[in-house]
Every structure is written in structure tokens, then in C-alpha cells.
Design a protein around this motif. Structure first.
Motif, mmCIF file in Angstrom:
data_model
loop_
_atom_site.group_PDB
_atom_site.id
_atom_site.type_symbol
_atom_site.label_atom_id
_atom_site.label_comp_id
_atom_site.label_asym_id
_atom_site.label_seq_id
_atom_site.Cartn_x
_atom_site.Cartn_y
_atom_site.Cartn_z
ATOM 1 N N PHE A 244 83.633 47.432 35.446
ATOM 2 C CA PHE A 244 83.532 48.087 33.993
ATOM 3 C C PHE A 244 81.980 48.296 33.671
ATOM 4 O O PHE A 244 81.760 48.468 32.460
ATOM 5 N N CYS A 245 81.273 48.046 34.497
ATOM 6 C CA CYS A 245 79.793 48.188 34.200
ATOM 7 C C CYS A 245 79.213 49.395 34.732
ATOM 8 O O CYS A 245 79.093 49.758 35.779
ATOM 9 N N VAL B 290 67.331 38.049 31.263
ATOM 10 C CA VAL B 290 67.119 38.915 32.310
ATOM 11 C C VAL B 290 68.809 39.300 32.368
ATOM 12 O O VAL B 290 69.495 38.664 33.135
ATOM 13 N N GLY C 291 69.605 42.755 31.772
ATOM 14 C CA GLY C 291 69.566 44.163 31.822
ATOM 15 C C GLY C 291 70.366 44.581 33.286
ATOM 16 O O GLY C 291 71.137 43.937 33.489
ATOM 17 N N GLU D 52 71.022 42.809 39.221
ATOM 18 C CA GLU D 52 71.530 41.494 39.536
ATOM 19 C C GLU D 52 70.232 40.628 40.013
ATOM 20 O O GLU D 52 69.836 40.885 40.933
ATOM 21 N N SER E 116 70.721 35.548 34.067
ATOM 22 C CA SER E 116 72.217 36.027 34.051
ATOM 23 C C SER E 116 72.576 36.548 35.427
ATOM 24 O O SER E 116 72.059 37.380 35.898
ATOM 25 N N CYS F 94 76.086 37.374 37.974
ATOM 26 C CA CYS F 94 77.458 37.615 38.145
ATOM 27 C C CYS F 94 78.033 36.507 39.017
ATOM 28 O O CYS F 94 79.175 36.515 39.305
ATOM 29 N N HIS G 240 84.179 36.413 33.092
ATOM 30 C CA HIS G 240 84.782 37.444 32.785
ATOM 31 C C HIS G 240 86.443 37.493 33.026
ATOM 32 O O HIS G 240 87.006 38.136 32.882
ATOM 33 N N GLU H 226 79.601 34.139 30.027
ATOM 34 C CA GLU H 226 79.892 35.234 29.384
ATOM 35 C C GLU H 226 81.311 35.807 29.759
ATOM 36 O O GLU H 226 81.472 35.758 30.991
ATOM 37 N N ILE I 232 83.527 38.947 28.926
ATOM 38 C CA ILE I 232 83.652 40.177 28.102
ATOM 39 C C ILE I 232 85.319 40.299 27.891
ATOM 40 O O ILE I 232 85.983 40.028 28.769
ATOM 41 N N ASN J 131 81.681 47.024 25.580
ATOM 42 C CA ASN J 131 81.233 47.961 25.274
ATOM 43 C C ASN J 131 81.632 49.484 25.873
ATOM 44 O O ASN J 131 81.596 49.465 27.144
ATOM 45 N N THR K 201 82.642 52.584 27.757
ATOM 46 C CA THR K 201 81.843 53.774 28.113
ATOM 47 C C THR K 201 82.688 54.843 28.477
ATOM 48 O O THR K 201 83.782 54.548 28.877
ATOM 49 N N CYS L 47 73.605 47.763 28.853
ATOM 50 C CA CYS L 47 74.156 47.855 29.916
ATOM 51 C C CYS L 47 74.104 49.101 30.790
ATOM 52 O O CYS L 47 75.024 49.739 31.121
HETATM 53 N N1 SAH Z 1 74.135 41.187 36.984
HETATM 54 C C1 SAH Z 1 73.940 40.115 35.911
HETATM 55 C C2 SAH Z 1 72.948 40.467 34.856
HETATM 56 C C3 SAH Z 1 73.135 42.026 34.035
HETATM 57 S S1 SAH Z 1 74.631 42.298 33.506
HETATM 58 C C4 SAH Z 1 75.140 39.532 35.432
HETATM 59 O O1 SAH Z 1 75.923 39.983 36.138
HETATM 60 O O2 SAH Z 1 75.263 38.782 34.823
HETATM 61 C C5 SAH Z 1 74.583 41.578 31.828
HETATM 62 C C6 SAH Z 1 76.003 41.299 31.369
HETATM 63 O O3 SAH Z 1 76.548 42.498 30.624
HETATM 64 C C7 SAH Z 1 76.774 40.835 32.115
HETATM 65 O O4 SAH Z 1 77.727 39.667 31.647
HETATM 66 C C8 SAH Z 1 77.793 42.077 32.266
HETATM 67 O O5 SAH Z 1 79.190 41.573 32.913
HETATM 68 C C9 SAH Z 1 77.686 42.526 30.937
HETATM 69 N N2 SAH Z 1 78.297 43.864 30.778
HETATM 70 C C10 SAH Z 1 78.236 44.864 31.634
HETATM 71 N N3 SAH Z 1 78.690 46.132 31.220
HETATM 72 C C11 SAH Z 1 79.219 45.799 29.695
HETATM 73 C C12 SAH Z 1 79.560 46.498 28.961
HETATM 74 N N4 SAH Z 1 79.860 48.008 28.897
HETATM 75 N N5 SAH Z 1 80.029 45.860 27.760
HETATM 76 C C13 SAH Z 1 79.593 44.566 27.449
HETATM 77 N N6 SAH Z 1 79.100 43.937 28.396
HETATM 78 C C14 SAH Z 1 78.973 44.508 29.595
#
Ligand code: SAH
Length: 339
Positions: free
Chosen positions: A114-115, A151, A153, A156, A187, A189, A212, A252, A254, A286, A288, A329
Motif C-alpha cells: 500500500f506504500c 521517524v 517518513g 525503514e 516507527s 514495519c 496493519h 499503527e 491503516i 491515504n 495513491t 508517505c
Molecule cells: N518503515 C516504517 C516507517 C515509515 S512508514 C514503518 O513501516 O513503520 C510510516 C507509516 O505510514 C507506516 O505505518 C506506513 O505503513 C504508513 N503508510 C504508508 N503508506 C501509507 C498511506 N498511503 N496512507 C497512510 N499510511 C501509510
């Protein structure tokens, strides 16, 4: 060498190795961080010999601003690094102060479905000066003091663990960035061995985990990291972390329509974390343009929230701040990058 690529301890050792005194490091750090002086010749309490050495061997280099997108709730900055690579960070204005979300890598290899960050793959890790540079740059651009850092952004952080450890040291150092440990959050994964290592550091730095999904079947589908580290192992590591630090972990989650947002998922999630020192942060996805995935509607999110509440789970719904920018993200970098 770039001054910002040193922790205090490293600077002390470097100076000692070159025939100077340990306390010289403190003097230089004070000039830079307290008095904002980055010209060694102006550091009036240093010896001529030291100034000469520094002028020859050290410089001050920060990332450069490329784009700033501003809105009422959040500003997003695209910064250019020395080698031309770009990273982004987001400044949020909360009622308790300014919070900056920083990147840890150029791109990301975790491959979450999703990222956006992962779509561009990891190019390289950020160095210490680039990690810290994001905080210094944005503070300078906006002329503000940043109160907390997350952290979260691009990248990882636990895949760039050594630099993140050094980053923690600089950020929480009272003479340097001087942000309290409790105002810094990392943060991940879910890279399990690093969670143990992070716990063993015994800092007061906060840990957030991108879960997630409440079970392996769903998590395997959306997060590649789950192929290597199953939820049970992740939970064991988090138990260890909590035991060791007595710090609450943020989970976290999503909200993805039709994938992880059912009542059953909420019940399963409640069962998974019941009784643990954890709280759940529900994140409206969010959307995309590159993925088919949809965000759960507000009704679904509220329903999921209510089920967790009913199960006595601490839960909040994340306020969306970046949605009307190029979103959170990796999207600003992704949009600015020629594909
Ligand atoms: N790699 C780390 C930190 C960066 S991502 C991690 O996975 O935690 C920061 C957060 O944004 C993570 O929880 C990630 O899953 C989330 N994220 C990524 N894409 C997203 C999106 N399109 N909408 C909402 N959250 C998103």
C-alpha cells in the motif's frame, strides 16, 4: 568531514586521536548548536592550532530545500542531498508544538503493498548528517524550535539501525538537538531482531509498529516483512521491549477497505493486544494513484474504533494532516521524480 556526521562521542574521539582535548568537542558543539556559529575562525575559545585543523578537515553541509508545500496543518519539504538524491519530511503544527516527520532512507525495500515509498525501492541509507540535517534545515527555514520528531517518513529505520542509534544520540543530547527521549518516536514495519536490540538500548525513545493486520494471512498479503517475521514473533519481541522499558508501544493500523477493516478483524486485533501496554492508532489510508487500494469509509473506521473501545483497548483515530498536500508517505518525492 561533515560536522553533522558526528555524535558527541565520535567528535571527542576524533579530536583526541588528532592530539586535541576531549573538552574541545563540547566547545565546538556549543558554538554550533547554542550560538549558531559555523565558522571555526569565530570560535574564540579554541586554539589557533585547533582552528587550523578544523578548517582543513571539517565542513558544515546540510540538505538543500527543493520544494516546500504548505497548508494550514502541515508543511511538506523536499530536500536535496549532496549526491542529488532527494528525501522528504513533514512538519506538523500540533497544539503541543511542532512535530517533524523525518525519512530514514532514500526509498525503501520493505515492499508494503500500500506504500508509495517502497515503489521506488531503496537507493541507499541516509547518513547521520542527512538524518539530523532534516531537523536543522526545517528549523532554520521556518525559524522555529521543533519539539518532537517521528521517524515515520520514507524508509525503514531499523534497516538503517546503526545510523538511527547515532541519530538518537544527537537528537537527545542536551548540548546538541536537545529533544527529550520521550519526544522522539521510531516507527518500524517489524524487523524483529532489531526490536530486541532497540529494547536493549534502554532509552526512553518511543516505539511504533506498523501492524496493519490482526493475523498472518492478511499481513502476509500486504506486508512482505511478515514472510520473514510472523505476528507471533513480532508480539514476543514487543513483549520483551515492554518488559525491558516499561514503555507503551503504538500499534499503527491503516484502514484499508475490504482488506483489514471488518468487525472480525477488530475483534481479532483486540484479542491480539488485550492486556498489553499498547495502544492502537487507526490511520485512514491515504489513497495513491498507483495502487487499487481504497481507504475505509468513516463509518467503518468509527465502527472498528468502537469495537476496540468495547474491548477496553486504547485507541485513537489519526487526524489527517497531509492529505491535501502530496499526502503522507513518499508521494512528494515520487511525484517529483521522473518515472
Ligand atoms: N518503515 C516504517 C516507517 C515509515 S512508514 C514503518 O513501516 O513503520 C510510516 C507509516 O505510514 C507506516 O505505518 C506506513 O505503513 C504508513 N503508510 C504508508 N503508506 C501509507 C498511506 N498511503 N496512507 C497512510 N499510511 C501509510
Amino acid at each position: 568531514m561533515n560536522f553533522y556526521d558526528f555524535t558527541q562521542e565520535e567528535l571527542e574521539n576524533y579530536l583526541i586521536e588528532n592530539g586535541f582535548k576531549k573538552y574541545n568537542a563540547t566547545q565546538i558543539i556549543q558554538w554550533v548548536y547554542e550560538h549558531n556559529v559555523t565558522d571555526f575562525s569565530m570560535m574564540s575559545n579554541l586554539s589557533k592550532k585547533l582552528i587550523e585543523f578544523l578548517n582543513k578537515n571539517m565542513f558544515f553541509k546540510l540538505p538543500k530545500l527543493v520544494i516546500a508545500e504548505k497548508s494550514e496543518l502541515a508543511n511538506k519539504y523536499l530536500l536535496e542531498l549532496i549526491d542529488g538524491n532527494r528525501v522528504e519530511c513533514v512538519l506538523m503544527n500540533h497544539d503541543y508544538g511542532y512535530s517533524l516527520c523525518v525519512s530514514s532512507q532514500v526509498g525503501c525495500n520493505m515492499g508494503c503493498s500500500f506504500c508509495e515509498s517502497g515503489r521506488l525501492k531503496k537507493v541507499r541509507d541516509l547518513t547521520l548528517d542527512e538524518l539530523v540535517g532534516q531537523i536543522i534545515c526545517v528549523s532554520k527555514i521556518e525559524n522555529i524550535r521543533i519539539d518532537s520528531v517521528v521517524v515515520m517518513g520514507i524508509g525503514e529505520p531499523f534497516d538503517n539501525f546503526n545510523n538511527i542509534k547515532r541519530f538518537i544520540s544527537v537528537v537527545t543530547n542536551n548540548k546538541m538537538i536537545a529533544i527529550g527521549q520521550r519526544h522522539l518516536t521510531i516507527s518500524t514495519c517489524g524487523i524483529v531482531p532489531k526490536i530486541y536490540e532497540f529494547a536493549d538500548l534502554e532509552t526512553g525513545v518511543n516505539l511504533a509498529v506498523s501492524l496493519h493486520a490482526p493475523n498472518n494471512e492478511i499481513r502476509d498479503r500486504i506486508m512482505k516483512v511478515n514472510h520473514g517475521f510472523k505476528i507471533e514473533k513480532l508480539m514476543e519481541a514487543l513483549d520483551y521491549y515492554i518488559n525491558k522499558t516499561n514503555r507503551r508501544v503504538t500499534i499503527e493500523y491503516i484502514m484499508l477497505e475490504g482488506i483489514n477493516d471488518s468487525d472480525k478483524c477488530a475483534e481479532e486485533l483486540a484479542n491480539l493486544i488485550r492486556g498489553k501496554l499498547m495502544y492502537v492508532n487507526l490511520i485512514p489510508y491515504n489513497e495513491t494513484t498507483h495502487f487499487e487500494l481504497k481507504r475505509s469509509n468513516n463509518f467503518k473506521i468509527k465502527r472498528f474504533y468502537d469495537i476496540l473501545k468495547k474491548n477496553n483497548i486504547n485507541v485513537t483515530i489519526r487526524k489527517e494532516m497531509g492529505g491535501n498536500l502530496s499526502a503522507a508517505c513518499g508521494q512528494l518525492r515520487a511525484n517529483a521524480e521522473k518515472e
